[in-house]
Design a protein around this motif. Sequence first.
Motif, PDB file in Angstrom:
ATOM      1  N   ILE A 222       1.040  -1.178  -0.004  1.00 24.94           N
ATOM      2  CA  ILE A 222       0.086   0.155  -0.033  1.00 24.94           C
ATOM      3  C   ILE A 222       1.038   1.404  -0.054  1.00 24.94           C
ATOM      4  O   ILE A 222       0.628   2.441  -0.685  1.00 24.94           O
ATOM      5  N   TYR A 223       1.842   1.252   0.938  1.00 23.71           N
ATOM      6  CA  TYR A 223       2.899   2.409   1.019  1.00 23.71           C
ATOM      7  C   TYR A 223       3.980   2.475  -0.192  1.00 23.71           C
ATOM      8  O   TYR A 223       4.394   3.449  -0.627  1.00 23.71           O
ATOM      9  N   GLY A 224       3.953   1.212  -0.708  1.00 27.18           N
ATOM     10  CA  GLY A 224       5.304   1.295  -1.537  1.00 27.18           C
ATOM     11  C   GLY A 224       6.696   1.309  -0.998  1.00 27.18           C
ATOM     12  O   GLY A 224       7.527   1.974  -1.322  1.00 27.18           O
ATOM     13  N   ILE A 225       6.833   0.572   0.149  1.00 25.01           N
ATOM     14  CA  ILE A 225       8.126   0.531   1.037  1.00 25.01           C
ATOM     15  C   ILE A 225       8.503  -0.708   0.919  1.00 25.01           C
ATOM     16  O   ILE A 225       8.057  -1.789   0.823  1.00 25.01           O
ATOM     17  N   ARG A 226       9.877  -0.797   1.414  1.00 16.30           N
ATOM     18  CA  ARG A 226      11.050  -1.906   1.288  1.00 16.30           C
ATOM     19  C   ARG A 226      10.497  -2.751   2.606  1.00 16.30           C
ATOM     20  O   ARG A 226      10.441  -2.223   3.572  1.00 16.30           O
ATOM     21  N   ILE A 227      10.434  -4.129   2.588  1.00 18.98           N
ATOM     22  CA  ILE A 227      10.559  -4.907   3.757  1.00 18.98           C
ATOM     23  C   ILE A 227      11.889  -5.593   3.837  1.00 18.98           C
ATOM     24  O   ILE A 227      12.344  -5.923   2.875  1.00 18.98           O
ATOM     25  N   VAL A 228      12.515  -5.691   5.046  1.00 21.31           N
ATOM     26  CA  VAL A 228      13.872  -6.462   5.337  1.00 21.31           C
ATOM     27  C   VAL A 228      12.985  -7.659   6.010  1.00 21.31           C
ATOM     28  O   VAL A 228      12.516  -7.383   7.164  1.00 21.31           O
TER      29      VAL A 228
ATOM     30  N   LEU B 194       2.667  11.101  -2.196  1.00 19.77           N
ATOM     31  CA  LEU B 194       3.666  12.338  -1.855  1.00 19.77           C
ATOM     32  C   LEU B 194       4.267  12.053  -0.627  1.00 19.77           C
ATOM     33  O   LEU B 194       5.074  12.711  -0.165  1.00 19.77           O
ATOM     34  N   GLY B 195       3.906  11.032   0.329  1.00 19.47           N
ATOM     35  CA  GLY B 195       4.153  10.777   1.637  1.00 19.47           C
ATOM     36  C   GLY B 195       3.809  11.724   2.413  1.00 19.47           C
ATOM     37  O   GLY B 195       3.196  12.613   2.055  1.00 19.47           O
ATOM     38  N   LEU B 196       4.124  11.636   3.883  1.00 17.38           N
ATOM     39  CA  LEU B 196       3.547  12.617   4.827  1.00 17.38           C
ATOM     40  C   LEU B 196       4.539  12.792   5.964  1.00 17.38           C
ATOM     41  O   LEU B 196       4.989  11.660   6.346  1.00 17.38           O
ATOM     42  N   ASP B 197       4.614  14.246   6.324  1.00 24.03           N
ATOM     43  CA  ASP B 197       5.727  14.394   7.292  1.00 24.03           C
ATOM     44  C   ASP B 197       4.969  15.456   8.492  1.00 24.03           C
ATOM     45  O   ASP B 197       4.242  16.122   7.853  1.00 24.03           O
ATOM     46  N   ASN B 198       5.190  15.118   9.635  1.00 25.69           N
ATOM     47  CA  ASN B 198       4.357  15.804  10.526  1.00 25.69           C
ATOM     48  C   ASN B 198       4.520  17.348  10.508  1.00 25.69           C
ATOM     49  O   ASN B 198       3.904  18.220  10.717  1.00 25.69           O
ATOM     50  N   ASN B 199       5.732  17.939   9.803  1.00 25.45           N
ATOM     51  CA  ASN B 199       6.102  19.118   9.535  1.00 25.45           C
ATOM     52  C   ASN B 199       5.590  19.625   8.166  1.00 25.45           C
ATOM     53  O   ASN B 199       6.120  20.694   7.739  1.00 25.45           O
TER      54      ASN B 199
END
Lengths: 522, 522
Positions: A222-228, B194-199
């Motif tokens: 869903i996020y498009g992130i890597r898993i180790v 786009l991702g998300l950052d608290n700032n």
Amino acid sequence: MSSETMPNWLAKRADLTPKRIAIENEEEKMTFKELNEQAKIMARQVASLDIEDEENIALLLKNDFPAIILIHALAYLDVTLVFLNTRLSPKELAFQVQDAGVKRLIYADNYEELVVKINLACQQEKVNLKFKLETISIKQLSTLKEMEIPLQTEINLAKIHSIIYTSGTTGTPKGVTLSYGNHFWSAVGSCLNLGLDNNDTWLLALPIFHVSGLSILMRSVIYGIRIVVHENFEAQKVNQSLLNHGVTLISVVSIQLQKMLDNLKQDSYPSSLRCVLLGGGFVPRSLLEESQKRKIPVFQTYGMTETASQIVTLSPEYLTSKLGSAGKPLFPAQLKIMSKDQEIINEVGEIVVKGPSVTKGYYHNEKATKEAFKEGWIYTGDLGYVDEEGFLYIVDRRSDLIISGGENIYPAEIETVLLTHPDVEEVGVTGMDDEKWGKVPIAFIKVKESKNRKNNQAIIDNKNNEDIKYFKDTKLLAHQLQHYCGERLAKYKVPTRIIFVESLPRNASNKLLRRKLLEYLN
Amino acid sequence: MSSETMPNWLAKRADLTPKRIAIENEEEKMTFKELNEQAKIMARQVASLDIEDEENIALLLKNDFPAIILIHALAYLDVTLVFLNTRLSPKELAFQVQDAGVKRLIYADNYEELVVKINLACQQEKVNLKFKLETISIKQLSTLKEMEIPLQTEINLAKIHSIIYTSGTTGTPKGVTLSYGNHFWSAVGSCLNLGLDNNDTWLLALPIFHVSGLSILMRSVIYGIRIVVHENFEAQKVNQSLLNHGVTLISVVSIQLQKMLDNLKQDSYPSSLRCVLLGGGFVPRSLLEESQKRKIPVFQTYGMTETASQIVTLSPEYLTSKLGSAGKPLFPAQLKIMSKDQEIINEVGEIVVKGPSVTKGYYHNEKATKEAFKEGWIYTGDLGYVDEEGFLYIVDRRSDLIISGGENIYPAEIETVLLTHPDVEEVGVTGMDDEKWGKVPIAFIKVKESKNRKNNQAIIDNKNNEDIKYFKDTKLLAHQLQHYCGERLAKYKVPTRIIFVESLPRNASNKLLRRKLLEYLN
């Protein structure tokens, strides 16, 4: 029930970010594009098994690439995944297979022996078995000819993705049904709390047959992130990964984090590690304080299979000021503490939650579902309280409550005290039947290795008389520990017996199984 | 239709991160806690107006704090918000008010005069008016006594939040219904890209009565991020904000970005500005290339009111390699290009999309809804193509298509060419009736200020003969521009007339209104 549709998650992810690494272990890496191609091949191999529409397929998996490919492959077919806990007994697994009406089981190659035993157990209980259980290993599966069928490239969020049986501290295990929507909302809730960066990498060392591990697979696509991917949790290997592989997030339970810290030579981890998600119930204060001192960003969290993992998590700005709290319900979720049909604040009661990540019920178990739900809220059976600002503090699992002479005793309270004793490494407290008080607390203790060595030293020094010497030593320590508790707790909370053990019973995600402690006495 | 429930978004956000800044302008700041308190007060003041359940309330707002408070206040009541475009004529607004069955209008204090005119227009057309229109300014509203009612602290995602009339390049305006779910899914889709950052901080300079501006308000409370609020778009002020106020994201249309770049003294913005979301249709290549040269992270995007803002956006890793593309459909969405009931690739056709952020239909307009939707897909009427890898390229708005002698002419293609001419600042192309060819393209051009100055200079130098001199100059320039096009485009695409204007007709979000160009000839 939601009936929104969206594309198959892995297909969509492979389309959006094909070149990003999806999964990685010590030997290999795989991009989302490659993972998707593998999953589609395997989907067509599974299809060749002549499966039925909406069939429930049981899975006995370990944390490796073929298992991950298989999980994604099955999302391309109109089936539901029944995740089996590989650490259960064949009899327990046979129950789940029957309860879920499973007629096909796919297993990681190393579980061949266990599969034989499950089949045996199924036959022994065959009166209840609706189908003959067909089994196939992933290796066998991968040799099959692909069947040319149209894959399910669109999913409906209301469709059940998985059934996972709850560890069930008491009573018969229940199959928690989790829809695609439940998994998606869980990922969204986590993201809105923790944020999301393209370079995020989640370390997976929890079993993928538990929702805590499975949810990491979901977030990845869903996020498009890597898993180790780690096959098992080994503190040293995990530390290596955290130090060297750009891991930014990891999910752990208390005992794992403690082992990681004990093993960590450096003071802390690289600052790129932005979240250590600490779940699995009550967390000793000392562990949180040590983490804070070592500048490790521990986010305490609360969740269960029924909530598709996290549903309450501390937010970044409260890590320090609300140390010890599991935080507030994630964005789409709600929480209340109930006692005697009243919502209460600042007092211990039952944790009750609601939200789109919460299961719609137990598989073919209307009775259990009705018992757990009231007006859309699920009664978790766990104990906690919220402070005036709405922060949740986990107290205990309700079923572990020891009622002694009319007084409530929470095992975790006694365990916390004992853990501060310099000779204690691990502890589990439970209630034992007692004629006078109904129940009394007893404690099972694993002493620190250094202490063991001292004992062993003593034993070696007195070869002729070793048993007596050893007994004397532990008896002395038991008295010391009871005295230690007596100084810190109400008298009725002091364990009436201290039993020294080599290890404590834990489930696959390392959660202490208090109900199994009493078996040590037989 | 989804029927998931979740807490009121602002209430939830104020509970999770009360101290974070929610909104900020040149004069003041407000935390989520403060914003929520203000919204609840205003909700109770609106309630004192004796509103009905499920009432549609029309809003004439400017981009200021009271308007934002009001929008959030209304989410605490069982009403739907009808956003009126303040730049429309009283007659157009009267139509929308009647079409949406509105009987109450709340307005920003500066629109008193417009409100009088709307009321007048409503009376003139009173045959169709179902209700007498009651109006109240936000200032008057804020003096009312609060009514003690239970606020709606839980929302159902299927509930309609807003009705926004489409600018409707042709035909009668239609009220797009947007549910809470549509807005939520839109925010989720954007975040997963786009991702998300608290700032994170989003600069809001687009009108909040358009979905492009409104969606920023939604994201703010869902993500827990700050908005820097600009009352209007002024390039210099926007640049000041980008340079000095830690803005990380901004939404703009082409002409705004061009003005920002023209005004920017530095080469680029601080690297903290991580996304310039560029929407509103076709984008000139030269603008993208200049942005790239100046290292400005422009993310081209495609969306419309019906999709609750963005539905297709370029992802971070393709900013360079797919320059000129609007990207791929966001995670929960799907896209196809259709021509004559066939899905096509690499050829221009109609953009067709699907996903949980897409409206379920037009308000009380079954006919328009039926026309736009087919099997859950919405036919946007916009033209584009996807390349072999699935990246969308926007070509034009279909209704702007000029068919000349059987050949298709896309105005944007001609505009792009003309924009590369050193004397051209802005250009709009449209079709004019022609006996021979059916339609022929004509171009409306605003020349660069420097060029104007030169002309004025020339005029001053020849005081006795100024009109003739000016005419000669523009006639010459017109010939030059036609020659310039002739060198770069097929002959039938060369504008038959070049008309010089002082400004081009644009809507509130600065989108060129090509259909209005012809009015310049009257």
